[in-house]
Design an enzyme around this catalytic site. Structure first.
Site, PDB file in Angstrom:
ATOM      1  N   VAL A 255      24.387  34.556   9.808  1.00  0.00           N
ATOM      2  CA  VAL A 255      24.941  33.275   9.250  1.00  0.00           C
ATOM      3  C   VAL A 255      24.776  33.449   7.446  1.00  0.00           C
ATOM      4  CG1 VAL A 255      25.243  30.858   8.919  1.00  0.00           C
ATOM      5  CG2 VAL A 255      24.768  32.014  11.044  1.00  0.00           C
ATOM      6  N   ASP A 256      23.563  33.896   7.237  1.00  0.00           N
ATOM      7  CA  ASP A 256      23.094  34.307   5.770  1.00  0.00           C
ATOM      8  C   ASP A 256      24.395  35.548   5.345  1.00  0.00           C
ATOM      9  OD1 ASP A 256      21.291  32.618   4.825  1.00  0.00           O
ATOM     10  OD2 ASP A 256      19.756  33.669   5.591  1.00  0.00           O
TER      11      ASP A 256
END
Length: 375
Positions: A171-172
């Protein structure tokens, strides 16, 4: 293209307040195309990821090294009046500011978008947060929490063992991609109008957007998908299948590919079997289908079947570890590992290649990640 040839973003100056992964990943991608990125790090402490190990390389965290090539770094204490004055001087001549402090922190110290845009109207100001600047402003932004609260873990894992996170801070990374895209879009707007603007991305919105077909299915039909292990909710067979040694991922996503798969395995009778004659039926009867396919696949190795299915134009591939994955990419001529060109021989830190290829202004790998700044 050599490291001295101008890149597409040569001349773009970025002041990078961000830490950990999403922001630094975005600025590294931009730096690969020529942008001059200056990181502002706490003196003698630096980015959190400088301490995230093992593994280490010559005393430095490989986590930090993965995200910070082609950058410079200077010591910066947000609470120091002198350091804030220095940063304001840099920003006055910058094109882009990137930050991922909790919403409100930059404003408190005089570095909010409205404050800086008053002095530099053409500034592109990118804020990266965990959950946005409104109701979620107080929530800390960690990838694991975004995977959990954003629904990704609810569809990742096995029914027998429960939810699982992705094996990397995906997600980062996705949020970093969105940040880089937002920054470049804003720069194009500035090129046309002279106007800067604020770019905002957050982990929760990024993970929801990345759920694509799964989130679409829910929004449109109300369906709530659950844990399916490695199976696909709408396509079969589209999952790893067991062979004699290690699993082989098979993606027979249409009737032609399924028929080719069956013929390659010596199972032509499955093609017209009413349980499997359409994709919808294959999804419904996936358990029985997998049992039939694995009966044959277990008679030989994953590499053997990879070659057989490749010859039949059936999408498939063995489940490689990371080392095998790099070797596989190298065997295809993708040259996945690069080293900086401007460092003395033998001192370059090997990195994975930027995945974007441009025919006129490709990415360059010029310098190692910066050393920890001190006073």
């Amino acid at each position: 293209m050599t490291a001295t040839t101008p890149g597409a973003l040569t001349g773009i100056r970025i002041v990078d307040f961000s830490r950990v992964l999403a922001g630094p990943y975005a600025t590294m991608l931009l730096s690969d195309f020529g942008a001059a990125v200056t990181r502002l790090e706490r003196p003698n402490v630096g980015d959190d990821t400088r301490g995230w190990g093992p593994p280490w390389h010559e005393g430095e965290s490989t986590y930090f090294l993965a995200l910070n090539r082609n950058k410079t770094s200077i010591g910066f204490d947000l609470t120091s009046e002198a350091d804030r004055a220095m940063a304001h001087e840099m920003i006055a001549e910058a094109d882009v500011v990137v930050e991922n402090f909790r919403p409100g922190t930059m404003e408190r110290y005089g570095f909010g978008y409205e404050q800086l845009a008053a002095e530099n109207p053409g500034l592109v100001y990118c804020s990266v947060s965990g959950f946005g600047s409104d109701g979620g402003a107080h929530l800390p932004g960690y990838d694991l929490i975004a995977q959990a609260t954003g629904g990704l873990m609810s569809i990742t894992g096995h029914p027998e063992t429960g939810p699982a996170k992705v094996g990397v801070a995906m997600v980062d990374a996705i949020t970093g991609l969105h940040a880089a895209m937002g920054i470049q879009t804003a720069l194009i707007h500035r090129l046309r109008t002279g106007e800067g603007q604020r770019v905002e991305v957050n982990l929760l919105s990024s993970v929801l957007a990345s759920l694509t077909n799964q989130v679409s299915g829910h929004i449109i039909t109300g369906n709530v998908p659950g844990l399916m292990g490695n199976a696909h909710p709408s396509v079969a067979p589209y999952q790893p299948l067991n062979t004699a040694d290690r699993p082989l991922a098979v993606a027979a996503a249409n009737d032609r590919q399924f028929a080719a798969l069956c013929r390659s395995l010596g199972l032509p009778e499955l093609i017209d079997d009413p349980r499997f004659d359409t994709n919808a039926n294959r999804v419904i009867n996936c358990t029985e289908l997998v049992e039939s396919l694995e009966t044959v696949l277990r008679t030989d190795t994953a590499d053997h079947w990879f070659a057989v299915l490749g010859d039949a134009d059936v999408p498939a591939g063995p489940i490689n570890d990371i080392g095998q994955a790099i070797e596989f990419a190298d065997s295809l001529g993708l040259s996945p590992v690069v080293e900086p060109s401007d460092e003395p021989a033998g001192t370059g830190v090997a990195q994975i290649r930027n995945p974007i290829r441009l025919s006129k202004t490709p990415p360059t790998y010029r310098t190692n990640p910066p050393k920890l700044p001190t006073r």
